[in-house]
Design a protein around this motif. Structure first.
Motif, PDB file in Angstrom:
ATOM      1  N   PRO A 167     -52.822  -7.536  47.318  1.00 30.39           N
ATOM      2  CA  PRO A 167     -53.870  -8.895  47.205  1.00 30.39           C
ATOM      3  C   PRO A 167     -54.620  -8.883  48.307  1.00 30.39           C
ATOM      4  O   PRO A 167     -55.920  -9.723  48.255  1.00 30.39           O
ATOM      5  N   ARG A 168     -54.378  -8.575  49.556  1.00 32.35           N
ATOM      6  CA  ARG A 168     -55.408  -8.622  50.722  1.00 32.35           C
ATOM      7  C   ARG A 168     -56.302  -7.509  51.205  1.00 32.35           C
ATOM      8  O   ARG A 168     -56.706  -7.499  52.280  1.00 32.35           O
ATOM      9  N   ASP A 169     -56.120  -6.341  50.482  1.00 33.19           N
ATOM     10  CA  ASP A 169     -57.038  -5.192  50.709  1.00 33.19           C
ATOM     11  C   ASP A 169     -58.369  -5.418  50.584  1.00 33.19           C
ATOM     12  O   ASP A 169     -58.663  -5.938  49.440  1.00 33.19           O
ATOM     13  N   ILE A 170     -59.229  -5.247  51.538  1.00 34.64           N
ATOM     14  CA  ILE A 170     -60.675  -5.589  51.228  1.00 34.64           C
ATOM     15  C   ILE A 170     -61.565  -4.394  51.997  1.00 34.64           C
ATOM     16  O   ILE A 170     -60.940  -3.410  52.767  1.00 34.64           O
ATOM     17  N   PRO A 171     -62.650  -3.895  51.522  1.00 32.38           N
ATOM     18  CA  PRO A 171     -63.355  -2.993  52.060  1.00 32.38           C
ATOM     19  C   PRO A 171     -63.749  -3.102  53.394  1.00 32.38           C
ATOM     20  O   PRO A 171     -63.538  -4.268  53.864  1.00 32.38           O
ATOM     21  N   GLU A 172     -63.781  -1.892  53.927  1.00 31.82           N
ATOM     22  CA  GLU A 172     -64.121  -2.015  55.636  1.00 31.82           C
ATOM     23  C   GLU A 172     -64.991  -2.826  56.087  1.00 31.82           C
ATOM     24  O   GLU A 172     -65.231  -3.412  57.003  1.00 31.82           O
ATOM     25  N   ASP A 173     -66.252  -2.763  55.252  1.00 37.77           N
ATOM     26  CA  ASP A 173     -67.603  -3.740  55.731  1.00 37.77           C
ATOM     27  C   ASP A 173     -67.113  -5.127  55.716  1.00 37.77           C
ATOM     28  O   ASP A 173     -67.474  -6.035  56.521  1.00 37.77           O
ATOM     29  N   PRO A 203     -55.381 -11.168  58.657  1.00 38.47           N
ATOM     30  CA  PRO A 203     -54.373 -10.726  57.583  1.00 38.47           C
ATOM     31  C   PRO A 203     -54.698  -9.362  56.881  1.00 38.47           C
ATOM     32  O   PRO A 203     -53.510  -8.993  56.183  1.00 38.47           O
ATOM     33  N   ASN A 204     -55.757  -9.060  56.568  1.00 35.44           N
ATOM     34  CA  ASN A 204     -56.183  -8.016  55.571  1.00 35.44           C
ATOM     35  C   ASN A 204     -56.001  -6.668  56.115  1.00 35.44           C
ATOM     36  O   ASN A 204     -55.727  -6.387  57.342  1.00 35.44           O
ATOM     37  N   SER A 205     -56.255  -5.778  55.116  1.00 31.95           N
ATOM     38  CA  SER A 205     -56.276  -4.530  55.745  1.00 31.95           C
ATOM     39  C   SER A 205     -57.371  -3.711  54.824  1.00 31.95           C
ATOM     40  O   SER A 205     -57.873  -4.356  53.670  1.00 31.95           O
ATOM     41  N   ASN A 206     -57.880  -2.647  54.952  1.00 32.10           N
ATOM     42  CA  ASN A 206     -58.521  -1.658  54.314  1.00 32.10           C
ATOM     43  C   ASN A 206     -57.790  -1.481  53.247  1.00 32.10           C
ATOM     44  O   ASN A 206     -56.587  -1.628  53.046  1.00 32.10           O
ATOM     45  N   ILE A 207     -58.768  -1.015  52.215  1.00 28.56           N
ATOM     46  CA  ILE A 207     -58.223  -0.629  50.878  1.00 28.56           C
ATOM     47  C   ILE A 207     -56.804   0.339  50.904  1.00 28.56           C
ATOM     48  O   ILE A 207     -57.175   1.402  51.317  1.00 28.56           O
ATOM     49  N   THR A 208     -55.863   0.261  50.084  1.00 29.59           N
ATOM     50  CA  THR A 208     -54.704   0.955  50.164  1.00 29.59           C
ATOM     51  C   THR A 208     -54.638   1.384  48.929  1.00 29.59           C
ATOM     52  O   THR A 208     -55.080   1.074  47.778  1.00 29.59           O
ATOM     53  N   ASN A 263     -51.511  -7.992  54.041  1.00 26.19           N
ATOM     54  CA  ASN A 263     -52.235  -7.418  52.861  1.00 26.19           C
ATOM     55  C   ASN A 263     -51.269  -7.502  51.633  1.00 26.19           C
ATOM     56  O   ASN A 263     -51.746  -7.777  50.563  1.00 26.19           O
ATOM     57  N   ASP A 264     -50.040  -7.573  51.873  1.00 30.84           N
ATOM     58  CA  ASP A 264     -49.193  -7.355  50.770  1.00 30.84           C
ATOM     59  C   ASP A 264     -48.828  -9.029  50.314  1.00 30.84           C
ATOM     60  O   ASP A 264     -48.245  -9.101  49.179  1.00 30.84           O
ATOM     61  N   ASP A 265     -49.187  -9.834  50.822  1.00 33.87           N
ATOM     62  CA  ASP A 265     -48.805 -11.255  50.690  1.00 33.87           C
ATOM     63  C   ASP A 265     -49.723 -11.962  49.512  1.00 33.87           C
ATOM     64  O   ASP A 265     -51.091 -12.037  49.773  1.00 33.87           O
ATOM     65  N   ASP A 266     -49.404 -12.540  48.414  1.00 34.29           N
ATOM     66  CA  ASP A 266     -49.873 -13.111  47.413  1.00 34.29           C
ATOM     67  C   ASP A 266     -50.650 -14.421  48.319  1.00 34.29           C
ATOM     68  O   ASP A 266     -49.981 -14.813  49.269  1.00 34.29           O
ATOM     69  N   PRO A 267     -51.707 -14.927  47.779  1.00 33.65           N
ATOM     70  CA  PRO A 267     -52.249 -16.126  48.605  1.00 33.65           C
ATOM     71  C   PRO A 267     -51.105 -17.413  48.691  1.00 33.65           C
ATOM     72  O   PRO A 267     -51.368 -18.296  49.508  1.00 33.65           O
ATOM     73  N   ILE A 268     -50.184 -17.422  47.438  1.00 38.63           N
ATOM     74  CA  ILE A 268     -49.068 -18.469  47.745  1.00 38.63           C
ATOM     75  C   ILE A 268     -48.502 -18.754  48.986  1.00 38.63           C
ATOM     76  O   ILE A 268     -48.035 -19.821  49.443  1.00 38.63           O
TER      77      ILE A 268
END
Ligand SMILES: [Fe+2]
Length: 313
Positions: A187-193, A177-182, A141-146
């Motif tokens: 960059p890759r935090d996304i909502p649970e749904d 690679p994502n996580s729930n919102i921190t 989740n910490d990693d930029d899309p680059i």
């Protein structure tokens, strides 16, 4: 009889020595497959300011350090890299332009991320070439899309995201690679749904769920491998107050699909293993800034999981 040994590590966060240990770990532990379960990127960019007398000044961890000659400068740069920070050489005038926003510090940070990761990928390719050890490096989740583009350039290291990978004749792996919102809005935090939808779309393509590995950066909620300190309004950790911060979508997916294994990271201080029904979930934890590589060895057979143990070195 199939015997496949995985070596799992995670959350190296730009730390040079810790990454080099990961690079060597495949050979050391005689692994068939190495998996980095996310968060390759460091957390800070340190300006290395050249002074008029030729010395350099760097301020990090609340302290100013001065390098008076080339030898001291090399040692300072090495120390910054050890901690997982990036540096760039500048002068007072240019530093002010970054501080005022005239120059883009975010772009400078991404440039350093790209430089270091490209070098790492090159190093690990060279190190593993001819060994037969496969190497999967997943962003977190910490990693930029680059980060994805850099790994994609490798002819050896594989980013497992968006693929159902075959580990051997009996085991498949999905990777998220994502996580729930921190609290840090990474960059890759996304909502649970959304996390749930991603897992569902990957899981629907798995042919043998009971032998499947779920490589998901964030651990399942409330399993004891997702415990982090409570933060105050300024995001400072509160000593002795711990709380589960994993993903409820990941927990529900583990309960629903009951894969063989969950491989996780993300919560550095929550090293351990936990069962969700028949599924064994592992978070090796991380002490990247100490130069310590935490990992897990997992031995798979065609019947499923033979054994596992946590490593530290
Ligand atoms: Fe993370």
């Amino acid at each position: 009889m199939v015997n496949t040994r995985l070596f799992l590590s995670t959350d190296v966060h730009g730390a040079e020595v810790t990454f080099r240990k990961f690079m060597n770990a495949g050979k050391v532990y005689k692994a068939d497959i190495m998996i980095m379960a996310g968060d390759l990127t460091g957390k800070m960019l340190v300006p290395l300011v050249k002074n008029t007398d030729g010395s350099h000044t760097a301020t990090y961890m609340g302290q100013q350090r001065i390098a008076n000659n080339t030898e001291e400068l090399n040692a300072l740069q090495e120390r910054i890299r050890f901690l997982g920070y990036y540096y760039f050489e500048t002068d007072q005038e240019e530093l002010h332009r970054y501080q005022s926003g005239e120059l883009d510090i975010g772009a400078k940070f991404r440039e350093q991320v790209a430089d270091v990761l490209s070098r790492w990928v090159g190093m690990i390719e060279k190190h593993l070439l001819g060994t037969g050890i496969r190497c999967f490096m997943m962003p977190g989740n910490d990693d930029d899309p680059i980060v994805d583009g850099i790994i994609a350039k490798s002819s050896y290291v594989v980013n497992p995201v968006n693929e159902i990978l075959r580990l051997d004749d009996h085991h498949e792996m999905i990777s998220i690679p994502n996580s729930n919102i921190t609290p840090w809005k990474c960059p890759r935090d996304i909502p649970e749904d959304e996390l749930q939808e991603l897992i569902e779309s990957q899981a629907s393509k798995v042919t043998d769920m009971k032998n499947c590995v779920f490589n998901i950066h964030v651990p399942p909620y409330g399993t004891g491998i997702d415990v982090a300190p409570v933060l105050d309004a300024e995001l400072h950790p509160q000593a002795g107050q711990m709380v589960p911060v994993g993903s409820k979508a990941v927990l529900e997916a583990m309960k629903k699909y009951q894969p063989l294994l969950g491989l996780h990271g993300h919560i550095h201080e929550s090293r351990g293993a936990a069962k969700v029904g028949r599924t064994l979930c592992i978070n090796p934890g991380s002490e990247y800034a100490e130069g310590v590589l935490h990992g897990a060895i997992v031995n798979l057979s065609e019947k499923g999981l033979k054994s596992y143990n946590l490593t530290q070195g």
